[in-house]
Design a protein around this motif. Structure first.
Motif, PDB file in Angstrom:
ATOM      1  N   PRO A  93       0.838  -1.205   0.000  1.00 16.19           N
ATOM      2  CA  PRO A  93       0.000   0.000   0.000  1.00 16.19           C
ATOM      3  C   PRO A  93       0.869   1.250   0.000  1.00 16.19           C
ATOM      4  CG  PRO A  93      -0.725  -1.558   1.673  1.00 16.19           C
ATOM      5  CD  PRO A  93       0.604  -2.039   1.176  1.00 16.19           C
ATOM      6  N   LEU A  94       0.334   2.341  -0.563  1.00 20.55           N
ATOM      7  CA  LEU A  94       1.086   3.587  -0.693  1.00 20.55           C
ATOM      8  C   LEU A  94       0.248   4.751  -0.163  1.00 20.55           C
ATOM      9  CD1 LEU A  94       3.470   5.298  -1.914  1.00 20.55           C
ATOM     10  CD2 LEU A  94       2.107   5.411  -4.013  1.00 20.55           C
ATOM     11  N   LEU A  95       0.875   5.592   0.638  1.00 21.16           N
ATOM     12  CA  LEU A  95       0.250   6.844   1.082  1.00 21.16           C
ATOM     13  C   LEU A  95       0.908   7.999   0.334  1.00 21.16           C
ATOM     14  CD1 LEU A  95      -1.499   8.660   2.901  1.00 21.16           C
ATOM     15  CD2 LEU A  95       0.314   8.513   4.624  1.00 21.16           C
ATOM     16  N   VAL A  96       0.085   8.804  -0.319  1.00 23.42           N
ATOM     17  CA  VAL A  96       0.567   9.981  -1.038  1.00 23.42           C
ATOM     18  C   VAL A  96       0.059  11.223  -0.321  1.00 23.42           C
ATOM     19  CG1 VAL A  96       0.632  11.208  -3.239  1.00 23.42           C
ATOM     20  CG2 VAL A  96       0.498   8.704  -3.202  1.00 23.42           C
ATOM     21  N   CYS A  97       0.962  12.068   0.135  1.00 23.85           N
ATOM     22  CA  CYS A  97       0.599  13.308   0.832  1.00 23.85           C
ATOM     23  C   CYS A  97       0.903  14.500  -0.074  1.00 23.85           C
ATOM     24  CB  CYS A  97       1.383  13.440   2.139  1.00 23.85           C
ATOM     25  SG  CYS A  97       0.970  12.193   3.373  1.00 23.85           S
ATOM     26  N   VAL A  98      -0.101  15.326  -0.301  1.00 19.52           N
ATOM     27  CA  VAL A  98       0.053  16.519  -1.132  1.00 19.52           C
ATOM     28  C   VAL A  98      -0.369  17.709  -0.283  1.00 19.52           C
ATOM     29  CG1 VAL A  98      -0.511  17.652  -3.301  1.00 19.52           C
ATOM     30  CG2 VAL A  98      -0.488  15.149  -3.165  1.00 19.52           C
ATOM     31  N   ASP A  99       0.598  18.425   0.264  1.00 17.47           N
ATOM     32  CA  ASP A  99       0.296  19.584   1.100  1.00 17.47           C
ATOM     33  C   ASP A  99       0.132  20.822   0.223  1.00 17.47           C
ATOM     34  OD1 ASP A  99      -0.221  20.927   3.411  1.00 17.47           O
ATOM     35  OD2 ASP A  99       1.856  20.998   4.115  1.00 17.47           O
ATOM     36  N   ASP A 100      -0.841  21.667   0.583  1.00 15.91           N
ATOM     37  CA  ASP A 100      -1.105  22.913  -0.146  1.00 15.91           C
ATOM     38  C   ASP A 100      -1.331  22.649  -1.628  1.00 15.91           C
ATOM     39  OD1 ASP A 100      -0.943  24.463   2.126  1.00 15.91           O
ATOM     40  OD2 ASP A 100       1.183  24.891   1.889  1.00 15.91           O
ATOM     41  N   ALA A 101      -2.227  21.713  -1.917  1.00 16.18           N
ATOM     42  CA  ALA A 101      -2.515  21.378  -3.317  1.00 16.18           C
ATOM     43  C   ALA A 101      -3.135  22.553  -4.066  1.00 16.18           C
ATOM     44  CB  ALA A 101      -3.457  20.169  -3.370  1.00 16.18           C
ATOM     45  N   HIS A 102      -3.694  23.513  -3.361  1.00 19.65           N
ATOM     46  CA  HIS A 102      -4.274  24.684  -4.031  1.00 19.65           C
ATOM     47  C   HIS A 102      -3.206  25.537  -4.698  1.00 19.65           C
ATOM     48  CE1 HIS A 102      -3.138  25.938   0.028  1.00 19.65           C
ATOM     49  NE2 HIS A 102      -3.001  27.163  -0.447  1.00 19.65           N
ATOM     50  N   LEU A 103      -1.930  25.356  -4.323  1.00 18.50           N
ATOM     51  CA  LEU A 103      -0.853  26.132  -4.930  1.00 18.50           C
ATOM     52  C   LEU A 103      -0.417  25.564  -6.276  1.00 18.50           C
ATOM     53  CD1 LEU A 103       1.374  26.861  -1.795  1.00 18.50           C
ATOM     54  CD2 LEU A 103      -0.387  28.311  -2.839  1.00 18.50           C
ATOM     55  N   TRP A 104      -0.859  24.361  -6.623  1.00 18.89           N
ATOM     56  CA  TRP A 104      -0.539  23.809  -7.937  1.00 18.89           C
ATOM     57  C   TRP A 104      -1.254  24.626  -9.009  1.00 18.89           C
ATOM     58  CZ3 TRP A 104      -0.015  17.810  -8.351  1.00 18.89           C
ATOM     59  CH2 TRP A 104       0.800  17.331  -7.307  1.00 18.89           C
ATOM     60  N   ASP A 105      -0.705  24.678 -10.202  1.00 19.97           N
ATOM     61  CA  ASP A 105      -1.394  25.390 -11.270  1.00 19.97           C
ATOM     62  C   ASP A 105      -2.602  24.579 -11.741  1.00 19.97           C
ATOM     63  OD1 ASP A 105      -0.453  23.389 -13.009  1.00 19.97           O
ATOM     64  OD2 ASP A 105       1.308  24.567 -13.549  1.00 19.97           O
ATOM     65  N   ALA A 106      -3.449  25.201 -12.525  1.00 16.83           N
ATOM     66  CA  ALA A 106      -4.724  24.578 -12.900  1.00 16.83           C
ATOM     67  C   ALA A 106      -4.539  23.239 -13.609  1.00 16.83           C
ATOM     68  CB  ALA A 106      -5.543  25.548 -13.750  1.00 16.83           C
ATOM     69  N   PRO A 107      -3.640  23.118 -14.602  1.00 18.86           N
ATOM     70  CA  PRO A 107      -3.474  21.799 -15.242  1.00 18.86           C
ATOM     71  C   PRO A 107      -3.025  20.718 -14.264  1.00 18.86           C
ATOM     72  CG  PRO A 107      -2.495  23.530 -16.595  1.00 18.86           C
ATOM     73  CD  PRO A 107      -2.835  24.158 -15.276  1.00 18.86           C
ATOM     74  N   ALA A 108      -2.122  21.088 -13.348  1.00 20.77           N
ATOM     75  CA  ALA A 108      -1.650  20.096 -12.380  1.00 20.77           C
ATOM     76  C   ALA A 108      -2.767  19.702 -11.426  1.00 20.77           C
ATOM     77  CB  ALA A 108      -0.452  20.639 -11.612  1.00 20.77           C
ATOM     78  N   ARG A 109      -3.575  20.682 -11.003  1.00 21.20           N
ATOM     79  CA  ARG A 109      -4.720  20.353 -10.131  1.00 21.20           C
ATOM     80  C   ARG A 109      -5.690  19.430 -10.857  1.00 21.20           C
ATOM     81  NH1 ARG A 109      -4.774  26.000  -9.067  1.00 21.20           N
ATOM     82  NH2 ARG A 109      -6.767  26.180 -10.197  1.00 21.20           N
TER      83      ARG A 109
END
Length: 1017
Positions: A93-109
């Motif tokens: 199993p894998l845990l992926v943590c993405v902090d402050d995902a709102h800072l990604w640009d629109a395509p990345a989001r």
């Protein structure tokens, strides 16, 4: 910045139990499936800390952290992201943590969002995102499940402060820091860092403001960035308007009009709004309260004063004097006292005809105090502000105001009022022993100049003693009369002002902050015996239904007569909205500076109000067993509410009606009190009204309604910072759930109630919670556990339960002890219970006593005793108690090989339990009927239709040979959950082994298959 304090790093997350549970469920689910979750909250609430906790807690596989930008490994497309996750996961199993995902640009989001919906193709992956809560959630993440971080509860913020300062913070400084932080952990830590060790210990004055622009800006971080001057003016005007608003939002028209005053050449508009603002209809608000404060604090001083001045001009033109005066005061250029403006603010705040909430009045009084040079008047105004904060349900704001008042010289009457506010705050959210002493001190300080308020404070002190289980102190306090305070103890008091109702500055004379205490008395509301059975009353003649009565119990108090006890739900001291002169439109606290007249000063005098006297006399008479004196006095309290719509009068009436057993009158008064408190904006009174309603419904046997009121009461109590009130609501919920089929719910409420009860000395709440837990054990067929728990409550010794509650648990204890084979433990308490039943005030007690004797009697006497108990139940009424007796009688008959009689008694018991929603007891009756070969409706053996979907899934897995642990892993639940549901499966289906269960499932599946085949033909 003045900071010299090195703050220790917090080693654990405080609070956040619901959020951690959601994250834990996501991680546990990786055993069988992928999942995703979004964590959001305003700056400083701990989004990053929660993700770090998740990463540290995850042991099943690797943890991958992703961030914006190519250098942080954020792939450009969903496919690339899924490929990356497959490689990182491997077979684990894998845990992926993405902090402050709102800072990604629109395509990345967008790529991240699409990948979240296709995680199952990458293996077992948990995607945990955090996004900012100070702005609307990005549309790419709008479809994902969200868990929101709210401000910390006071207890958790307090624990965090203790952890980082080693508990060395001065109490007054602690209260100030907690109030300033408003539950934001990052802001709390920043405030601690700003202070020197001497300031933290109270050895030097705190900097003002404590949460300055730099501190707020540091916590807000990049969220404070604003793109244009027009947007900055809009944000500043909204932030300034919120300071004098009744809530977090403000009128859009007010803001736009103020912007026009601020810049006549502009054409302001609220469309489009900056990201940090939200619009709903004609209202505007900040997504983040912290950001609202930061915008206001970091604005240029001249521009900030100009915004307040513009708002004052608009509000004055609209005829809103109180917020207009507040904004006018904030537009001043310096901190120097301004006597005239301070007097006007205090006078308008005291005017009951001016529409304003308690919170806004408190803000006005506090601002008036800041602008006042005279120390006694300043202390008086700070005290009035604290009273209003308490009425608004904000004890966290009241305590720092009281500390400010303490720093000013003040006469005895003002000190007494401050002490009363402190005592009432402690009574709802602190150690009740401390509250008792504060309220006694308040009564002594108020006795000479404000005897009515002194009587209210004394009654609240009795309530504190009641909540603590201190019967001698309760009786002694009820005996107190308003005696003069020696001048050498209370200070020299000047001559009274000519007008006792109004001071020289036009402020009102008296507001009964503890008016609801007067109505409740010590404890106020009788706790039901085993609901929904009938209750006890001081005199059955005063009950609308002879089943609705509250019974005294005998308790010997040194120096007093034998005292009949009765059960109550706990303290009832809450502020009231009594207005000077009987005016309406919001509570108006006194602003007396003492006995002297003059600016801000009024002398309060007058006789003790009739409701206080009637309640005190009735309560003491009831405790002393003098029911002939108690009933008329308490009856007067009930009668007075027929022509009075004030919240405190209605709460008194609800309390007295419950004491008299008139449940219908209690429900009517409680419902009217709830409506009146909501209309007046008295947030502190709402949990009290809901508590009365919950008890009335519980006593009437309406458990769903009781539960609804208690659940709402719990929410409002926690929101108002009333942890003690919340503990009593938790106890009510535990009592209601203890007759239903919800052991996990009982355990949750019991644990929550006991956590506060033990910390704050709430003996009554603790006893009720323990009783609820024991009754749940008894209902689930665990008499040994129930007897062990109940023995601690009812048997003599230092650990015996609350004096007014333990006797109510005696019938449960006798039943548990008898079924557990320990009848010898019951003799002493049963003798006491017999005395209670002989007292004659509780019609249920006689039936319960006969049932207890039947349980302990030899076979040749038990039959007659059971019949006698049922006959007494027929006289008294009450489905639940009668059904319990019928169940025990049916069990006894079955074991004596009298199946026909047993079937009749058990069928009656089942019908009674079903009628009152007692699911756990109904299951016992069904099991007994199955043992007789009967097939009770809705629970026939041999079918799977009585199982819930989760129970059916577990039954099928077990029938296929899976162990409990294997079932837990397959369904992503705990082993304890599987154990619980499997016990329920066995009880519903009437099977005793896994082999029987497998055969039944196989038979049911075969039958269903045959039926389908027949249908196709």
């Amino acid at each position: 910045m003045t900071g010299e304090t090195t703050v220790r790093t917090a080693v654990r997350i405080h609070g956040r139990s619901a959020q951690r549970e959601a994250v834990r469920a996501l991680l546990d689910g990786l055993r069988a499936r992928s999942g995703h979750l979004v964590v959001t909250g305003e700056p400083g609430l701990g989004r990053t800390a929660l993700l770090q906790w998740a990463a540290d807690s995850f042991r099943a596989g690797p943890v991958l952290r992703l961030g914006p930008g190519e250098d942080r490994g954020a792939p450009a497309t969903a496919g690339e992201l899924l490929t990356t996750l497959r490689k990182a996961a491997g077979e684990a199993p894998l845990l992926v943590c993405v902090d402050d995902a709102h800072l990604w640009d629109a395509p990345a989001r967008s790529a991240l969002s699409h990948a979240a919906e296709r995680l199952h193709t990458a293996g077992r992956v948990a995607l945990l995102l955090s996004v900012a809560g100070h702005r609307a959630v990005d549309p790419e993440f709008a479809r994902l499940p969200v868990v929101r971080l709210d401000p910390l509860a006071p207890s958790h913020a307090d624990a965090l402060l203790d952890e980082v300062t080693d508990g060395s913070t001065d109490p007054a400084v602690r209260e100030h820091l907690l109030a300033e932080a408003e539950g934001n952990p990052a802001l709390l830590l920043a405030l601690v860092r700003r202070l020197t060790p001497a300031e933290l210990r109270g050895l030097r004055p705190l900097p003002r403001p404590t949460a300055d622009a730099g501190t707020l800006a540091a916590v807000a971080g990049s969220a404070l960035t604003c793109p244009s001057a027009d947007a900055r003016d809009l944000l500043l005007t909204v932030a300034a308007a919120v300071r004098a608003a009744d809530g977090p939002d403000v009128d859009t028209r007010l803001v736009l009009d103020a912007l026009r005053h601020l810049d006549p050449a502009s054409a302001p508009t609220a469309n489009p709004l900056p990201d940090v603002l939200a619009g709903a209809g004609d209202r505007l608000r900040f997504h983040s309260p912290l950001l609202c404060r930061a915008v206001h604090a970091t604005a240029a001083p001249d521009r900030r004063r100009a915004a307040h001045r513009a708002l004052a001009d608009v509000l004055e033109a609209d005829g809103q004097p109180l917020p207009a005066l507040l904004h006018r005061s904030w537009s001043l250029s310096g901190p120097a006292p301004v006597a005239r403006l301070a007097d006007r603010l205090a006078a308008v705040a005291a005017d009951g005809t001016t529409p304003a909430s308690h919170g806004l009045r408190g803000t006005a009084y506090a601002r008036a105090a800041e602008l006042t040079a005279d120390a006694p008047v300043r202390a008086e105004r700070y005290t009035a502000a604290a009273e209003q904060a308490l009425l608004a349900g904000r004890p966290d704001r009241a305590r720092p105001l009281l500390a400010a008042a303490r720093d000013c010289a003040a006469p005895a009457v003002v000190r007494g009022r401050a002490e009363r506010v402190r005592g009432l705050a402690e009574l709802r959210d602190g150690p009740v022993g401390d509250a008792h002493q504060s309220l006694l001190l308040a009564a002594s300080l108020l006795a000479e100049d404000a005897p009515a308020e002194a009587a209210s404070a004394a009654l609240a002190a009795a309530d504190a003693a009641w909540a603590a289980g201190d019967l001698p102190s309760c009786l002694a306090t009820l005996s107190l009369g308003p005696a003069p305070v020696p001048r050498d103890a209370a200070g020299m008091l000047g001559p009274a002002a000519p007008d006792a109702a109004t001071g020289a500055d036009g402020l009102p004379g008296a507001v009964d902050l503890a008016g609801a205490v007067d109505g409740a008395g010590p404890g106020g509301v009788p706790v039901p015996t085993d609901p929904p059975g009938p209750r006890h009353a001081a005199d059955p003649r005063h009950a609308a239904d002879p089943r609705q009565v509250v019974a005294p119990r005998h308790a010997t108090v040194p120096g007093h007569a034998t005292v009949p006890g009765y059960a109550t739900p706990g303290y009832a001291a809450v502020p009231s909205a009594v207005l000077a002169g009987g005016r309406t439109g919001g509570a108006t606290p006194r602003t007396d500076a003492g006995a002297r007249g003059g600016p801000g000063g009024t002398r309060v005098c007058g006789a003790v109000p009739d409701p206080v006297r009637d309640h005190r006399v009735g309560m003491r008479a009831l405790l002393e067993g003098r029911l002939d004196r108690a009933a008329p006095s308490l009856g007067q309290v009930v009668e007075r509410a027929r022509t009075d719509d004030r919240p405190e009068t209605l709460l008194r009436a609800a309390s007295a009606a419950l004491l008299l057993g008139n449940v219908d009158a209690a429900r009517r008064a409680g419902a009217r009190a709830l409506a009146a408190t909501r209309q007046s904006g008295s947030e502190a009174l709402v949990p009290q009204a809901l508590e009365y309603l919950a008890y009335a419904e519980l006593r009437a046997g309406r458990h769903p309604q009781a539960r609804a009121h208690a659940e709402e009461g719990l929410r409002t109590a926690l929101r108002a910072g009333q942890r003690n009130t919340a503990a009593h609501h938790q106890a009510v919920l535990a009592l209601a759930a203890s007759i239903e089929d919800e052991p996990a719910t009982v355990a949750r409420h019991v644990t929550a109630a006991l956590a506060t009860a033990r910390r704050h000395g709430l003996a009554q709440a603790a006893t009720l919670a323990e009783w609820a837990a024991a009754r749940a054990d008894l209902g689930r067929g665990r008499p040994q556990d129930a007897a062990d728990r109940l023995g601690l409550l009812v048997l003599p010794g230092p650990g015996r339960g609350h004096f007014a509650v333990w006797r109510l648990a005696v019938p449960c204890f006798v039943e548990a002890a008898a079924l557990a084979g320990r009848p010898e433990d019951t003799h002493e308490v049963l003798t006491d219970f017999a005395g209670w039943a002989a007292f004659g005030a509780d019609p249920q007690a006689a039936a319960q006593l006969a049932r207890c004797h039947a349980l302990l009697a030899p076979p040749d006497r038990a039959d007659d005793l059971y019949r006698r108990a049922l006959a007494r139940h027929d006289e008294a009424g009450g489905d639940f108690e009668r059904a319990r007796t019928a169940l025990l009688y049916g069990k006894w008959l079955r074991r004596r090989r009298r199946p026909r009689e047993a079937r009749g008694r058990l069928g009656t018991a089942l019908a009674g339990f079903d009628r009152c929603g007692a699911g756990v007891w109904a299951a016992q009756a069904r099991a007994e009927l199955r043992a007789l070969g009967a097939a009770p409706q809705g629970g026939g053996a041999g079918t799977l239709t009585g199982l819930t979907p989760q129970q059916l899934r577990i039954a099928r897995h077990v029938a296929e040979g899976a162990t409990n642990r294997e079932v837990a892993l397959t369904l992503a639940v705990s082993t304890r959950t599987v154990d619980y549901h499997l016990r329920k499966v066995f009880a519903v289906l009437g099977v005793r082994s896994r082999l029987e269960l497998a055969r039944m499932v196989e038979h049911a599946d075969r039958t269903r298959g045959d039926r389908r085949a027949g249908d196709r033909m």
